[in-house]
Design a protein around this motif. Structure first.
Motif, mmCIF file in Angstrom:
data_model
loop_
_atom_site.group_PDB
_atom_site.id
_atom_site.type_symbol
_atom_site.label_atom_id
_atom_site.label_comp_id
_atom_site.label_asym_id
_atom_site.label_seq_id
_atom_site.Cartn_x
_atom_site.Cartn_y
_atom_site.Cartn_z
ATOM 1 N N GLY A 213 -5.198 -14.442 30.871
ATOM 2 C CA GLY A 213 -5.339 -13.242 30.060
ATOM 3 C C GLY A 213 -5.072 -13.515 28.598
ATOM 4 N N ILE A 214 -5.238 -12.503 27.767
ATOM 5 C CA ILE A 214 -4.939 -12.598 26.341
ATOM 6 C C ILE A 214 -3.421 -12.554 26.157
ATOM 7 C CG2 ILE A 214 -5.165 -11.418 24.125
ATOM 8 C CD1 ILE A 214 -7.911 -10.509 24.983
ATOM 9 N N PRO A 215 -2.830 -13.495 25.402
ATOM 10 C CA PRO A 215 -1.370 -13.605 25.320
ATOM 11 C C PRO A 215 -0.585 -12.325 25.086
ATOM 12 C CG PRO A 215 -2.349 -15.532 24.334
ATOM 13 C CD PRO A 215 -3.491 -14.617 24.719
ATOM 14 N N PRO A 216 -0.971 -11.422 24.152
ATOM 15 C CA PRO A 216 -0.132 -10.226 23.960
ATOM 16 C C PRO A 216 -0.074 -9.320 25.179
ATOM 17 C CG PRO A 216 -2.141 -10.078 22.651
ATOM 18 C CD PRO A 216 -2.053 -11.477 23.150
ATOM 19 N N TRP A 217 -1.159 -9.261 25.975
ATOM 20 C CA TRP A 217 -1.151 -8.394 27.148
ATOM 21 C C TRP A 217 -0.470 -9.089 28.327
ATOM 22 C CZ3 TRP A 217 -1.577 -4.490 24.507
ATOM 23 C CH2 TRP A 217 -2.524 -4.364 23.504
ATOM 24 N N TYR A 222 4.550 -9.671 31.678
ATOM 25 C CA TYR A 222 5.804 -10.386 31.970
ATOM 26 C C TYR A 222 7.011 -9.484 31.765
ATOM 27 C CZ TYR A 222 3.428 -14.979 32.026
ATOM 28 O OH TYR A 222 2.641 -16.065 32.330
ATOM 29 N N GLU A 223 7.008 -8.757 30.656
ATOM 30 C CA GLU A 223 8.154 -7.897 30.356
ATOM 31 C C GLU A 223 8.305 -6.803 31.410
ATOM 32 O OE1 GLU A 223 8.087 -8.400 25.458
ATOM 33 O OE2 GLU A 223 7.093 -6.696 26.408
ATOM 34 N N LYS A 474 -6.740 1.728 21.894
ATOM 35 C CA LYS A 474 -7.156 0.358 22.244
ATOM 36 C C LYS A 474 -6.004 -0.448 22.841
ATOM 37 C CE LYS A 474 -11.081 -0.152 19.129
ATOM 38 N NZ LYS A 474 -11.746 -1.013 18.133
ATOM 39 N N LEU A 475 -5.148 0.208 23.600
ATOM 40 C CA LEU A 475 -4.040 -0.512 24.222
ATOM 41 C C LEU A 475 -4.533 -1.185 25.490
ATOM 42 C CD1 LEU A 475 -0.970 -1.087 24.152
ATOM 43 C CD2 LEU A 475 -0.664 0.906 25.616
ATOM 44 N N GLY A 476 -4.279 -2.494 25.614
ATOM 45 C CA GLY A 476 -4.608 -3.229 26.827
ATOM 46 C C GLY A 476 -6.002 -3.803 26.808
ATOM 47 N N GLY A 477 -6.427 -4.276 28.005
ATOM 48 C CA GLY A 477 -7.753 -4.866 28.128
ATOM 49 C C GLY A 477 -7.897 -6.115 27.299
#
Length: 501
Positions: A213-217, A222-223, A474-477
């Motif tokens: 996945g894209i690192p920030p998501w 993980y959190e 635009k949160l996520g994806g």
């Protein structure tokens, strides 16, 4: 090792050897692809409009195929939507990959029977190459999670429409489906927060071995996973986690945080997929750069980034590129994209074989004062500054402050979300400014000549950019925060959300 992973290891060695051999003949394959594309293109409406029958070499190719963005191709896409065949490519597309448009709504990027292997085949090849290099295939015996957009597809006439990551979900082969998480139903949830909770429900007790996945998501996953399980590290939850596959953004700004959440460093594979084509992937574990996908239905062109916005910018073939130069990437594909600028910039670090670094977006830069700062420069400067003045950074974005409300000279304004603040924020700003002056000689001249003040840091909470992305829907994806803006849209929104920054 299971029979499946044993057989996959043999296949991986064969494919990796084949692809590495092809990589050393990049110019031959690129010329062959150009000729094949033009031969098919001559039969299309686009090819007839642009007199493809006059193309005999690369020089005449450039004369007949203009450099375009999506808006120039939109009338042809509308003809496809009207039911016409043989418009941009022979027949009709099988899918549209839907992406955000910048001027007049969404973009519908065609995927054809011929171009689909480029997307899924290259994703497979990137992982197979890792197996061939390391001899590690046991992760194929466990579960794999792909954090992606919804696989639910709509229809545009008779053509299936969705996000590229959602379309890819439908292309996963049956021998891999049993390993895949989350479930189709969970993946279809549009609300990111709800979807994240459901993903944790489905994966927290699984034998997870590959995460993509894209690192920030992935960080958000993980959190939430650790919050729900009460564990201190992801490796306590998934002791067999073996590989992280990512793309979309530079990993380095996220590395420290992700590794602290995981509980150590695990092997990773970087990929460079786009809706327009799968462009490159990491082929070496011990060296930088991504192997350019020279034999997968794409003829590449390169425009020197510092001349991109000139009236008649030069276009170069692979044979003409130089190391260390920033180029805007242009694609011609067997999905019917012609002279198509995807907006990304790259640099070559090797020509034997051809390996690239992704340096940013041609429209994501700051040049309010003629400095043309690019993404690679701000990311590298921040990493260097943090080596001297440590802090934990979650995300950041930079904008010009042309008319400071407090008066004085203009400056670059860095909005940084900290998980842990530095001991001395002013010292970090000083170090960051010095690093930026080293990265960009034009910025150095502007600060030295007192046209610009040294940069200023606006610290915001750790979840500030998540709040920002949520506020704009635009949160996520697969959505990403632009690291650079030549205007103040992001900065002003952050100021509205965090007025005390």
């Amino acid at each position: 090792m299971s029979i499946k992973s044993f057989l996959i290891k043999q296949l991986a060695r064969y494919i990796s050897k084949q692809k590495n051999g092809q990589a050393l003949k990049g110019l031959d394959y690129q010329e062959k692809i150009r000729q094949e594309l033009v031969a098919v293109g001559q039969t299309t409406a686009y090819g007839k409009d642009h007199q493809f029958d006059k193309i005999v070499d690369y020089a005449s190719f450039k004369q007949q195929v203009p450099l375009v963005d999506y808006e120039a191709l939109r009338p042809y896409v509308e003809r496809i939507n009207g039911g016409e065949e043989n418009v941009l490519w022979k027949g009709r597309p099988k899918y549209y990959a839907k992406t955000s448009g910048t001027t007049s709504g969404a973009k519908f990027i065609p995927l054809t029977k011929e171009s689909i292997p480029n997307h899924f085949g290259t994703a497979r090849n990137s992982v197979f190459n890792y197996i061939a290099q390391t001899g590690k295939a046991d992760f194929m015996d466990g579960k794999m999670i792909f954090l992606s957009g919804s696989p639910a597809l709509e229809k545009k006439g008779d053509i299936l429409l969705g996000r590229l990551s959602g379309i890819s979900n439908h292309l996963v082969p049956s021998w891999l489906k049993g390993n895949q998480l989350p479930s189709y139903e969970t993946n279809c949830i549009e609300d990111w927060e709800e979807k994240l909770d459901r993903i944790v429900d489905e994966t927290m007790h699984a034998d997870m071995r590959l995460i993509s996945g894209i690192p920030p998501w992935v960080q958000m996953y993980y959190e939430r996973l650790l919050e729900r399980t009460g564990k201190k590290t992801v490796l306590e939850v998934f002791p067999n986690l073996s590989i992280f596959v990512y793309g979309g953004v530079n990993f380095e700004p996220y590395r420290e945080k992700l590794e602290s959440l995981v509980g150590g460093r695990i092997p990773s594979v970087e990929t460079y997929p786009a809706s327009e084509g799968f462009i490159a992937y990491q082929d070496q574990q011990d060296a930088p750069g991504l192997l350019l996908n020279i034999n997968s239905g794409i003829f590449f062109e390169f425009v020197p980034a510092d001349q991109y916005f000139s009236e008649n910018p030069p276009r170069l073939s692979l044979a003409e590129v130089e190391l260390g130069v920033n180029y805007a990437l242009v694609l011609n594909t067997n999905a019917g994209l012609w002279g198509y600028s995807i907006g990304d910039t790259v640099q070559f670090i090797s020509k034997d074989p051809y390996r690239i670094l992704v340096t940013g977006r041609i429209k994501h830069y700051i040049s309010a004062f003629g400095e043309h700062v690019i993404g690679k420069e701000v990311e590298q400067a921040l990493l260097e500054a943090l080596e001297v003045e440590p802090a934990k950074v979650v995300e950041f974005s930079v904008a010009p402050q042309v008319t400071p409300p407090e008066g004085g000279k203009p400056y670059h304004e860095w909005w940084i979300a900290f998980d842990q603040l530095p001991e001395n924020l002013e010292l970090l700003a000083e170090r960051l400014d010095l690093a930026m002056r080293k990265q960009n000689i034009y910025y150095e001249d502007l600060v030295r000549d007192k046209i610009l003040q040294p940069l200023k840091i606006r610290p915001v909470p750790a979840d500030a950019f998540r709040q920002y992305m949520k506020s704009i829907g635009k949160l996520g994806g697969q959505n990403k925060v632009p690291r650079l803006s030549d205007d103040r849209k992001i900065a002003d929104k952050l100021r509205e959300l965090f007025p005390s920054a």
